[in-house]
Structure formats: structure tokens, C-alpha cells
Design an enzyme around this catalytic site. Structure first.
Site, mmCIF file in Angstrom:
data_model
loop_
_atom_site.group_PDB
_atom_site.id
_atom_site.type_symbol
_atom_site.label_atom_id
_atom_site.label_comp_id
_atom_site.label_asym_id
_atom_site.label_seq_id
_atom_site.Cartn_x
_atom_site.Cartn_y
_atom_site.Cartn_z
ATOM 1 N N ASP A 95 0.817 -1.215 0.000
ATOM 2 C CA ASP A 95 0.000 0.000 0.000
ATOM 3 C C ASP A 95 0.854 1.270 0.000
ATOM 4 O OD1 ASP A 95 -2.256 -1.482 -0.018
ATOM 5 O OD2 ASP A 95 -2.990 -0.909 1.962
ATOM 6 N N ASP A 131 -10.232 26.695 -40.742
ATOM 7 C CA ASP A 131 -9.718 25.437 -40.190
ATOM 8 C C ASP A 131 -10.661 24.884 -39.135
ATOM 9 O OD1 ASP A 131 -7.339 25.247 -41.681
ATOM 10 O OD2 ASP A 131 -6.378 26.727 -40.392
ATOM 11 N N GLY A 139 -9.298 16.988 -42.741
ATOM 12 C CA GLY A 139 -9.099 17.349 -44.135
ATOM 13 C C GLY A 139 -8.271 16.384 -44.957
ATOM 14 N N MET A 140 -7.078 16.844 -45.377
ATOM 15 C CA MET A 140 -6.209 16.053 -46.235
ATOM 16 C C MET A 140 -5.794 14.754 -45.556
ATOM 17 S SD MET A 140 -4.854 15.681 -49.110
ATOM 18 C CE MET A 140 -5.120 17.280 -49.871
#
Length: 513
Positions: A36, A299, A434-435
Site C-alpha cells: 500500500d 480550419d 481534411g487532407m
């Protein structure tokens, strides 16, 4: 090895130890069996501390079970008092040692009569509360102990500071980006000409807690730890507090307006000059935070309509949900928290910002929800990051539980105006955009460390029979391509030309081992 059970919040004694080791010259003693006492290693590794963690384990072994713990616990308290000369020693059991049902308060009373240090027993129910709740309660207990003693000794200075000042309550060790957030809050308050009276528990001294009431009001950046202390100070000393998390441009502005309201309220009674922070809000929003204009850029507009899932502690999950929806125009299909004790506040905050609310501390339930929704991105804890990896969904980590990745060497606050930039970056970079989507469709992914075949096309030279094609179509869309690639890779390695359902399951077994 497979994960048997994941806990979003650890056991209660970890919360007590986090608060104790955040203060300067305070030592914690765990009444615990071997196994512990992992806290010391965890804190040293994650916080990259050069000094030893001020926590000691008073080990429960077979000798203790035979004779009782009192002698060993008291001896350990007195030994640390002599060696370290701390201002305060906090004794806490762990969940395991609590089973013994020993009267640890009696051990503390005995040790405190001999020790030069103050000694207290952490007043936490280890069976009923988790790490977060225990940390909140322990901090309140320490503050109350020293303020009550100050009253008894009639040493309390009732006068406020001359200039506007605040206490920042809740910054402590192993917190999610807490050190960076603290630096950002310091900068903001300096810009607003507000002095910092005390920051607790991180770096604070228990001997200075008697000066907490000198501040004009308290700031609670995170609901999880510090709120109980703020409520206590408000009840006993009439100290106002602000519990808004200054995260995101909208809540950041509201946080500053609340500060302005509190300063001007006390200014009237002290005949000081009133303040107007609106020009500061406008300047910071337009010129320091880049998130406002970025959210209107082409964007960011590409993210409009994309689905997300948010999960974490109440403060971060609620704030990130609101930022996604009202500041970036991104849909939150489900928002959730593992802080079940604060569920009502969480629901109230985000009910108008998401389609569904999930309150649970079961990671399997969270995983099933994510698999059902199939979001474009996840914003959650390290557990959700692992779920996202398994389902091939990107994940931005926005909340504790923490990992070494959440203690960056660079400056990455989540609070304040610089925090708005960091959060905007995290959100934007968590999506396949996107791309990147286009290239993934064309090339089947850009991770080509291993050549699957002489051609990047996945359907040359292999035949899927109708049953296997039907089984493949049952797999969720976001995971289907990965299963198809792995199955065909397995078939080529084994020289198999026709893919059957049996081949699919064999491939699954091969890639899961």
C-alpha cells in the site's frame, strides 16, 4: 496480463497523502501493509521531485497483528518528529489496514502528548469516500485545526490586507496540469493588481494558515479539492469565494467579472478605488488568446458537426464540453463524469450542451458508450485514451487520472488566456482532419513500418467468402478497415488464399496475443 478493474479515483489514503505532501514541512504516516506504500514512488516519478516524498509507512505485519499496532505507530510518529522536525504529522490508515478497526485517534492522542510536532488523525471514512473526496476533506480538516487553535490562543488578526488579495485553494501535488495552471493564475492576478495572500496546500505552510482570513476572498479553480475549505471559511469567517473554473474564453471573462464584483463590494466598505476589468478582458480575448479568432477560421469551421464524447472529473469535463459547443461549434454527443458525488452540479452545468449525460465510475460502461456513438474524437482521461486506441478513435486527454504525459516539461496550462490557446490546440489536433482523412482513404493509413503486400491495395490476391464478408460488415465502420487489414496480413503470412470466418477469428487471436 489483462486489466481486471480500473479506478478513476484512487483509495482515500492517496488523497490524504497528496494534501499532506503538498504542504511544506508536513509529514504523513501511513498505517499500512506492504504494497500500500506505492505513493512515494508514484509522486517522485510523476512530479520529478528531487527531494524525498515526506511520507512514511508504518508497516502492518504479522507481529503487529499479534500484538496490536499502538506501540509501532506511536514509535514511528516520535521517530519522524525527532528526525524531520515537521510542523505537522498526519496519520492515515489505508483501506486494507482499516479492516483492523483500531483506535488510531487514541494513538495520535498519546503521541501528541510527547511529540514537539502537531499530530492529527485524518478524519476520513475509507470505506465511503474516494481519493478526491478524501483530499477535499483532509484539506478542510487541516485548515480548521489551525484556525481553531488560533482562536483558542487568541492570536487571530481580524484585519483584511490593505490591497485586494486572494487565497488560491486546491492547487496540490499530482494534480492535472496544476503547476502550470498556478503559474497562469499568478500572472492573471498580477495583471489585475491583486495580491496572493496564500496558495494552499501546494507550497503552503501550516503555520501561516492563521492568516487565511486576511484575504478579501478565495479562488477555487477546481471543484474537486478546495470547495469544502471555501465553504467552511465562508461560514465561519464570512469570506466570499469564486468557484468558477477560468477555463475557456467565456468562463474566463465571467471569472474576472466575479473578481471585479468582489473587489468593488469590499472597496465600498474600505473607501478604496473601484476597479473596471472590462478593458483587460477585451484586450486579453482579442490579442493574447488566439482561440477566439481561431474558432471563426476556416480550419476550425471544418470541425462543425463532428461528434465528440467528453469524460473526466466534473471541473474539466464540464468546461471542455462548454468550450467545444459554444466556442468551437462542435457537437458533444455525450458528456460524463466519474465524480458521482457531484453529479447534480455537473448535470446542471452541461444539460444544454450535450445530447446525453453519463454519470459512472465504470470504465466498461464508458467504453460501450463510446463504441455505440462512434465519435470523431474523444476528450477524456488516460482510460479513454486507451479505449480510443482500441477503437481507432483519436483522444485528447483533458482530465485526471494522470499519466507521465500529463506532466509536460513545457508550459501547458488549461486555465487562463494561455490555457484557451492550449485547449484549442489540443481539440484541433485530436481530430483526423481534411487532407489527412483523404490520404488515409487513398493509402490505407500512413503507418507503413511493415509492408502488408507488394501493393498497398488490400484486395489483391485474396478472396473473402460470403460468410466472412457478412461477418466483416457487422463490425463498426471505424474499426472495420483495421480488422480487414489485419486479417489479410494474417492470411498472407499463413499462405491462405480464401478468407473464411474461421480465418478471421484466428487472425483476431493472433493480433490480440
Amino acid at each position: 496480463m489483462k486489466l481486471a478493474y480500473w479506478m478513476y479515483a484512487g483509495p482515500a489514503h492517496i488523497g490524504t497523502l497528496r494534501v499532506a505532501t503538498s504542504f511544506k514541512n508536513v509529514h504523513a504516516i501511513m498505517h499500512a501493509p506492504l504494497g500500500d506504500d506505492y505513493f512515494n514512488v508514484m509522486r517522485s516519478m510523476l512530479e520529478r521531485e528531487r527531494d524525498f516524498t515526506a511520507a512514511t509507512a508504518s508497516i502492518v505485519d504479522r507481529h503487529v497483528l499479534a500484538r496490536g499496532s499502538q506501540e509501532r505507530v506511536v514509535d514511528n510518529i516520535l521517530r519522524k518528529d525527532k528526525e524531520e522536525h515537521p510542523d505537522l504529522i498526519i496519520l492515515t490508515p489505508t483501506c486494507t489496514s482499516s479492516i483492523l478497526q483500531e483506535d488510531l485517534q487514541n494513538f495520535v492522542n498519546r503521541a501528541s502528548r510527547i511529540s514537539d510536532s502537531d499530530v492529527i488523525f485524518a478524519d476520513v471514512d475509507h470505506y465511503q469516500v474516494n481519493e478526491i473526496q478524501a483530499a477535499d476533506r483532509t484539506l478542510e480538516q487541516v485548515v480548521q485545526y489551525y484556525l481553531d487553535r488560533c482562536h483558542r490562543q487568541e492570536k487571530w488578526d481580524q484585519f483584511l490586507t490593505d490591497a485586494p488579495s486572494v487565497n488560491i485553494i486546491g492547487i496540490f501535488t499530482l494534480g492535472f496540469h496544476n503547476q502550470h495552471d498556478c503559474r497562469e493564475l499568478r500572472r492573471l492576478l498580477r495583471d489585475l493588481d491583486i495580491e496572493i495572500n496564500q496558495i494552499i496546500p501546494e507550497g503552503g505552510s501550516v503555520e501561516d494558515l492563521q492568516n487565511l482570513p486576511k484575504a478579501w476572498f478565495n479562488l477555487i479553480p477546481y471543484r474537486e479539492v478546495g470547495l469544502m475549505t471555501a465553504v467552511y471559511l465562508n461560514k465561519e469567517y464570512g469570506m466570499p469565494y469564486i468557484s468558477i473554473a477560468p477555463m475557456g474564453a467565456v468562463d474566463m471573462a465571467e471569472w474576472i467579472r466575479q473578481i471585479q464584483k468582489n473587489v468593488n463590494t469590499l472597496t465600498l466598505s474600505l473607501s478604496n478605488k473601484r476597479v473596471d476589468y472590462e478593458p483587460y478582458i477585451d484586450g486579453q480575448t482579442r490579442f493574447v488568446s488566439q482561440a477566439a479568432w481561431f474558432s471563426r477560421s476556416i480550419d476550425c469551421q471544418n470541425l462543425t458537426g463532428k461528434e465528440t464524447v467528453v469524460f473526466g472529473d466534473t471541473t474539466h469535463a464540464a468546461s471542455i464540453t462548454k468550450i467545444l459547443v459554444r466556442e468551437m461549434g462542435i457537437r458533444v454527443s455525450c458528456a460524463g463524469t466519474y465524480c458521482k458525488h457531484d453529479a447534480e452540479w455537473f448535470k446542471e452545468q452541461i444539460q444544454d450542451f450535450c445530447d446525453e449525460i453519463l454519470i459512472t465510475d465504470d470504465h466498461a460502461e464508458v467504453g460501450d458508450m463510446i463504441a455505440h456513438i462512434e465519435p470523431s474524437a474523444i476528450f477524456g482521461t488516460q482510460m479513454e485514451r486507451h479505449i480510443g486506441k482500441r477503437l481507432d478513435i483519436p483522444c485528447g486527454v483533458i482530465s485526471a487520472p494522470v499519466h507521465i504525459q500529463n506532466f509536460p516539461l513545457g508550459y501547458r496550462p488549461f486555465l487562463g488566456y494561455e490555457g484557451t490557446n492550449q485547449i484549442a490546440d489540443l481539440i484541433y489536433n485530436s481530430f483526423a482532419l481534411g487532407m489527412e482523412d483523404h490520404l488515409l482513404d487513398i493509402f490505407g493509413g500512413h503507418d507503413t513500418k511493415e509492408i502488408i503486400s507488394k501493393s498497398l491495395s488490400t484486395d489483391i490476391g485474396l478472396i473473402w467468402n460470403p460468410e466472412s464478408r457478412l461477418e466483416l460488415n457487422k463490425i463498426p465502420r471505424f474499426a472495420r478497415e483495421k480488422v480487414e487489414r489485419n486479417t489479410e496480413k494474417f492470411a498472407r503470412q499463413k499462405g491462405i488464399e480464401t478468407i473464411t470466418v474461421e480465418v478471421m477469428y484466428a487472425a483476431k487471436e493472433a493480433f490480440n496475443t
